[in-house]
Motif scaffolding. Sequence first.
Motif, PDB file in Angstrom:
ATOM      1  N   LEU A 141     -25.739 -58.858   4.517  1.00  0.00           N
ATOM      2  CA  LEU A 141     -25.605 -59.528   3.229  1.00  0.00           C
ATOM      3  C   LEU A 141     -25.438 -58.483   2.127  1.00  0.00           C
ATOM      4  CD1 LEU A 141     -28.315 -62.334   3.484  1.00  0.00           C
ATOM      5  CD2 LEU A 141     -25.887 -62.441   4.059  1.00  0.00           C
ATOM      6  N   VAL A 142     -24.531 -58.741   1.188  1.00  0.00           N
ATOM      7  CA  VAL A 142     -24.311 -57.766   0.119  1.00  0.00           C
ATOM      8  C   VAL A 142     -25.539 -57.644  -0.770  1.00  0.00           C
ATOM      9  CG1 VAL A 142     -21.798 -58.010   0.087  1.00  0.00           C
ATOM     10  CG2 VAL A 142     -23.188 -59.520  -1.343  1.00  0.00           C
ATOM     11  N   GLY A 143     -26.350 -58.711  -0.844  1.00  0.00           N
ATOM     12  CA  GLY A 143     -27.571 -58.635  -1.633  1.00  0.00           C
ATOM     13  C   GLY A 143     -28.547 -57.607  -1.103  1.00  0.00           C
ATOM     14  N   ALA A 144     -28.408 -57.241   0.196  1.00  0.00           N
ATOM     15  CA  ALA A 144     -29.326 -56.272   0.801  1.00  0.00           C
ATOM     16  C   ALA A 144     -28.878 -54.831   0.591  1.00  0.00           C
ATOM     17  CB  ALA A 144     -29.455 -56.559   2.293  1.00  0.00           C
ATOM     18  N   VAL A 145     -27.637 -54.619   0.173  1.00  0.00           N
ATOM     19  CA  VAL A 145     -27.128 -53.247   0.028  1.00  0.00           C
ATOM     20  C   VAL A 145     -26.687 -52.965  -1.406  1.00  0.00           C
ATOM     21  CG1 VAL A 145     -26.428 -53.060   2.447  1.00  0.00           C
ATOM     22  CG2 VAL A 145     -24.821 -53.991   0.771  1.00  0.00           C
ATOM     23  N   VAL A 146     -27.070 -53.832  -2.331  1.00  0.00           N
ATOM     24  CA  VAL A 146     -26.618 -53.692  -3.703  1.00  0.00           C
ATOM     25  C   VAL A 146     -27.249 -52.474  -4.377  1.00  0.00           C
ATOM     26  CG1 VAL A 146     -28.433 -55.130  -4.701  1.00  0.00           C
ATOM     27  CG2 VAL A 146     -26.214 -54.982  -5.829  1.00  0.00           C
ATOM     28  N   ASP A 147     -26.486 -51.782  -5.194  1.00  0.00           N
ATOM     29  CA  ASP A 147     -26.979 -50.661  -5.989  1.00  0.00           C
ATOM     30  C   ASP A 147     -27.368 -51.210  -7.365  1.00  0.00           C
ATOM     31  OD1 ASP A 147     -27.476 -48.386  -7.426  1.00  0.00           O
ATOM     32  OD2 ASP A 147     -25.512 -47.446  -7.088  1.00  0.00           O
ATOM     33  N   SER A 148     -28.662 -51.327  -7.590  1.00  0.00           N
ATOM     34  CA  SER A 148     -29.156 -51.898  -8.845  1.00  0.00           C
ATOM     35  C   SER A 148     -29.649 -50.826  -9.803  1.00  0.00           C
ATOM     36  CB  SER A 148     -30.282 -52.892  -8.562  1.00  0.00           C
ATOM     37  OG  SER A 148     -31.333 -52.259  -7.842  1.00  0.00           O
ATOM     38  N   ASP A 149     -29.542 -49.556  -9.397  1.00  0.00           N
ATOM     39  CA  ASP A 149     -30.037 -48.467 -10.248  1.00  0.00           C
ATOM     40  C   ASP A 149     -29.048 -48.063 -11.333  1.00  0.00           C
ATOM     41  OD1 ASP A 149     -32.354 -48.353  -8.743  1.00  0.00           O
ATOM     42  OD2 ASP A 149     -31.555 -46.837  -7.366  1.00  0.00           O
ATOM     43  N   LEU A 150     -27.779 -48.369 -11.124  1.00  0.00           N
ATOM     44  CA  LEU A 150     -26.756 -47.945 -12.077  1.00  0.00           C
ATOM     45  C   LEU A 150     -26.769 -48.880 -13.281  1.00  0.00           C
ATOM     46  CD1 LEU A 150     -24.520 -45.741 -12.142  1.00  0.00           C
ATOM     47  CD2 LEU A 150     -22.930 -47.511 -11.383  1.00  0.00           C
ATOM     48  N   PRO A 151     -27.013 -48.388 -14.473  1.00  0.00           N
ATOM     49  CA  PRO A 151     -27.073 -49.273 -15.638  1.00  0.00           C
ATOM     50  C   PRO A 151     -25.686 -49.782 -16.018  1.00  0.00           C
ATOM     51  CG  PRO A 151     -27.232 -46.980 -16.331  1.00  0.00           C
ATOM     52  CD  PRO A 151     -27.264 -46.974 -14.833  1.00  0.00           C
ATOM     53  N   PRO A 152     -25.546 -51.051 -16.373  1.00  0.00           N
ATOM     54  CA  PRO A 152     -24.248 -51.570 -16.810  1.00  0.00           C
ATOM     55  C   PRO A 152     -23.963 -51.181 -18.253  1.00  0.00           C
ATOM     56  CG  PRO A 152     -25.867 -53.309 -16.904  1.00  0.00           C
ATOM     57  CD  PRO A 152     -26.583 -52.105 -16.345  1.00  0.00           C
ATOM     58  N   LEU A 153     -22.753 -51.438 -18.687  1.00  0.00           N
ATOM     59  CA  LEU A 153     -22.349 -51.186 -20.063  1.00  0.00           C
ATOM     60  C   LEU A 153     -22.515 -52.449 -20.892  1.00  0.00           C
ATOM     61  CD1 LEU A 153     -18.992 -49.294 -19.391  1.00  0.00           C
ATOM     62  CD2 LEU A 153     -21.101 -48.253 -20.234  1.00  0.00           C
ATOM     63  N   ALA A 154     -22.879 -52.268 -22.150  1.00  0.00           N
ATOM     64  CA  ALA A 154     -22.878 -53.389 -23.089  1.00  0.00           C
ATOM     65  C   ALA A 154     -21.462 -53.561 -23.636  1.00  0.00           C
ATOM     66  CB  ALA A 154     -23.848 -53.116 -24.233  1.00  0.00           C
ATOM     67  N   PRO A 155     -21.072 -54.776 -24.022  1.00  0.00           N
ATOM     68  CA  PRO A 155     -19.689 -54.990 -24.492  1.00  0.00           C
ATOM     69  C   PRO A 155     -19.342 -54.188 -25.739  1.00  0.00           C
ATOM     70  CG  PRO A 155     -21.041 -56.949 -24.841  1.00  0.00           C
ATOM     71  CD  PRO A 155     -21.829 -56.032 -23.977  1.00  0.00           C
ATOM     72  N   GLY A 156     -20.314 -53.825 -26.545  1.00  0.00           N
ATOM     73  CA  GLY A 156     -20.035 -53.060 -27.751  1.00  0.00           C
ATOM     74  C   GLY A 156     -20.019 -51.560 -27.548  1.00  0.00           C
ATOM     75  N   THR A 157     -20.164 -51.079 -26.315  1.00  0.00           N
ATOM     76  CA  THR A 157     -20.171 -49.644 -26.039  1.00  0.00           C
ATOM     77  C   THR A 157     -18.847 -49.012 -26.468  1.00  0.00           C
ATOM     78  OG1 THR A 157     -21.570 -50.046 -24.095  1.00  0.00           O
ATOM     79  CG2 THR A 157     -20.514 -47.889 -24.254  1.00  0.00           C
ATOM     80  N   PRO A 158     -18.873 -47.979 -27.314  1.00  0.00           N
ATOM     81  CA  PRO A 158     -17.619 -47.377 -27.791  1.00  0.00           C
ATOM     82  C   PRO A 158     -16.894 -46.618 -26.685  1.00  0.00           C
ATOM     83  CG  PRO A 158     -19.505 -46.153 -28.618  1.00  0.00           C
ATOM     84  CD  PRO A 158     -20.056 -47.372 -27.952  1.00  0.00           C
ATOM     85  N   LEU A 159     -15.599 -46.401 -26.891  1.00  0.00           N
ATOM     86  CA  LEU A 159     -14.751 -45.757 -25.889  1.00  0.00           C
ATOM     87  C   LEU A 159     -15.301 -44.412 -25.437  1.00  0.00           C
ATOM     88  CD1 LEU A 159     -12.100 -45.511 -24.271  1.00  0.00           C
ATOM     89  CD2 LEU A 159     -11.018 -44.638 -26.353  1.00  0.00           C
ATOM     90  N   ARG A 160     -15.765 -43.615 -26.357  1.00  0.00           N
ATOM     91  CA  ARG A 160     -16.270 -42.286 -25.999  1.00  0.00           C
ATOM     92  C   ARG A 160     -17.434 -42.394 -25.020  1.00  0.00           C
ATOM     93  NH1 ARG A 160     -15.825 -37.220 -28.162  1.00  0.00           N
ATOM     94  NH2 ARG A 160     -17.561 -35.790 -27.781  1.00  0.00           N
TER      95      ARG A 160
END
Length: 444
Positions: free
Chosen positions: A349-368
């Motif tokens: 199951l993909v739920g068992a191998v998911v990488d949850s440590d990587l933080p996602p980006l917020a929509p307002g994150t600037p290009l840089r």
Amino acid sequence: MVASAARIFVSHLAGVPVFDPNGDQVGRVRDLVAMLRVGRRPPRLLGLVVEMLNRRRIFLPMTRITGIESGQVITTGVLNVRRFEQRPTERLVLGELLDRRVRLVDSGEEATVLDVSVLRLPARRDWEIDKVFVRRGRGGALRRRGETLTVEWSAVTGFSLDEEDQGAESLLATFERMRPADLANALHHLTPKRRAEVAVALDDDRLADVLEELPEDDQVEILGKLKEERAADVLEAMDPDDAADLLSELPEDDKERLLALMRPDDAADVRRLLAYEERTAGGLMTTEPIVLRPDATVADALARVRSQDLSPALAAQVYVCRPPDETPTGKYLGTVHFQRLLRDPPFTLVGAVVDSDLPPLAPGTPLRAVTSYLAAYNMVAAPVVDESGSLLGAVTVDDVLDHLLPEDWRETEFEAAHPPEPAHTDGTGAAGAGGGEERHGRRR
């Protein structure tokens, strides 16, 4: 001396590689340049338009060609790498002569040009267009419609006239195997009239792929020449982020009119992207990443990744979320990278191998900050998640590069990365021929 003096139909030359005497490829044939002459004298073939490996288009005179055979062109090794610029007295054979409507001199019948052949004159270095392959229009009772025949150049008339509504069937056949980026480059070098005719003849998906690779000015020009219903269909076939970028270049009234003609679901995705600032994660993202529920298997994920419609960057990872599966999704749980999918058994199951440590980006994150994120984590795509924890989309490295490169990078054809210089010479250091073969650079 040119190795082959046989008649050559120009459709067979489109895209063939060009080599120097050492066997190193210098580019590919993209068109032929001819000069029409008075009366019924066959046009003189002046040279080839060659697209070099850095996408710069140069003029290669026929006098610099030593062989045309076996699907390749051999040069003397002396190249003038100034950008090709078409002169008023010249005609592009593929771009302007194919698909033209002409008349047969003897019968007055209308015909469409499917191909033309070129021939090297005996005991001379000159080349001419000698024959024309045409399809008849509506004929008499004894002739079926659509009959094809090959005639002498002098047997047809109408090449010197400007044609208002020229077809594109034969020209498209020469473009058939081109990648979207290469076809976009070919379209960019056509006249606005021919560019519009080719765009109209392309199917929606192919035109959508090509539009995504064109400079903004060309995108707006082509979209403006399509019927509004067709323009909306093409926008639906584009990636939502690219469609949003294109619509943002239009006047507000035109933009709203096209959005109203699009399917509601597609229009909703584009409207959502238009709400974000252009140089932010929300403005850069695509709303169509691979989304799976945690109870999906590795086999399910690999099946989704195999889709040929996905870019390599989007296929590099899948995003695991609670329902609903369409963006904006339920709670975002994490990412599973393609390499991990290859290491685990298909029933996992993909739920068992998911990488949850990587933080996602917020929509307002600037290009840089988006750029730093991809570099720091060695990623080719990154999830964009809102404050409620829903996945909104994914930013891919190709979209980031589009905004990091100079605004005119598509128009300059990567010249910043490939400064112009004579790539191949005959040992004398010559960059090209002088006199009548000298070409002036084009500024676009």
